[in-house]
Design an enzyme around this catalytic site. Structure first.
Site, PDB file in Angstrom:
ATOM      1  N   GLY A  16      79.250  34.334 103.665  1.00 60.32           N
ATOM      2  CA  GLY A  16      78.501  34.301 102.410  1.00 60.32           C
ATOM      3  C   GLY A  16      78.713  35.562 101.613  1.00 60.32           C
ATOM      4  N   GLY A  19      74.215  40.393  96.683  1.00 59.22           N
ATOM      5  CA  GLY A  19      74.204  41.523  95.773  1.00 59.22           C
ATOM      6  C   GLY A  19      74.889  42.776  96.289  1.00 59.22           C
ATOM      7  CG  MET A  20      73.647  45.487  98.632  1.00 61.06           C
ATOM      8  SD  MET A  20      74.180  46.832  97.553  1.00 61.06           S
ATOM      9  CE  MET A  20      75.089  47.843  98.704  1.00 61.06           C
ATOM     10  CD  GLU A  22      83.787  38.704  99.059  1.00 58.57           C
ATOM     11  OE1 GLU A  22      84.669  39.193  99.791  1.00 58.57           O
ATOM     12  OE2 GLU A  22      84.027  37.942  98.112  1.00 58.57           O
ATOM     13  CE  LYS A  38      75.283  43.021 102.743  1.00 64.13           C
ATOM     14  NZ  LYS A  38      73.803  43.103 102.771  1.00 64.13           N
ATOM     15  CG  ASP A 131      66.540  39.704  98.238  1.00 56.53           C
ATOM     16  OD1 ASP A 131      65.870  38.962  97.495  1.00 56.53           O
ATOM     17  OD2 ASP A 131      67.755  39.549  98.417  1.00 56.53           O
TER      18      ASP A 131
END
Length: 211
Positions: A16, A19-20, A22, A38, A131
């Site tokens: 996925g 905002g920070m 992939e 990440k 979040d």
């Protein structure tokens, strides 16, 4: 990225993006285990503010050690690619689970309790998630829960009148898609987040209620 290797991590699938950056599934060839990688987008590495946020995420995650919070193993940089090595949480996210239909009351209570316990553990260390939403919660067949993505979390700190304006500015740092956009997901953001003022643990409680 799929099929490439970063250090000793072989990228096998994309999980996925947000905002920070992939997120990819990868194999740690040294320890023979599956992990999540990440990756910060390459152009972000030229933005000191965004890179600082990425590094803060690593420190925030490293300070958390709880069975209901996805763990961080390490932070790496290879050939100007900055990435986190994270625990690969099993199961489906709560967003997909909800899409399949209503969740029975007993299961809902178990999931909710586990999320609340995870948030409490983070709050006790002065950390706000900021979040919380279904896509950031993984559930397992035995009722287990992993809360993911503390990338928008910010350690609470003593706030004085002189620092409150700066903290408010930090709350509106640019996200991946829209410069100057508020951090968070609108449907789950507390009023103070939407207003761009400093958040505290009550903001997570609001988001928990929405979730």
């Amino acid at each position: 990225m799929i099929g490439t290797t970063l250090s000793h991590f072989k990228i096998t699938a994309k999980l996925g993006e947000g905002g920070m950056g992939e997120v990819y599934r990868a194999t740690d060839t040294n320890l023979d285990r599956e992990v999540a990688i990440k990756v910060l987008p390459e152009d972000f590495t030229r933005d000191p503010e965004r890179l600082a946020r990425f590094e803060r995420e690593a420190k925030v995650l490293a300070s958390l050690n709880h069975p209901n919070i996805a763990a961080i193993y390490q932070v790496e940089e290879v050939d100007d690619v900055h990435f986190l090595v994270l625990e690969l949480a099993a199961g489906e996210d709560l967003q997909k689970r909800l899409a399949r239909g209503p969740i029975p009351l007993r299961e809902s209570l178990t999931i909710g309790l586990n999320i609340a316990v995870a948030l409490e553990a983070a709050h006790e260390q002065g950390i706000i998630h900021r979040d919380l939403k279904p896509a950031n919660v993984k559930t397992t067949s035995d009722g287990g829960v992993k809360v993911l993505d503390f990338g928008l979390a910010k350690a609470l700190e003593a706030q004085s009148a002189s620092s409150s304006e700066e903290l408010s500015r930090l709350d509106t740092l640019t996200n991946l898609s829209t410069p100057g956009a508020l951090l968070g997901t609108p449907g789950y953001m507390s009023p103070e987040q939407i207003s761009g003022i400093p958040a505290d643990p009550r903001s997570d409680i609001w988001s928990f209620g929405c979730l």
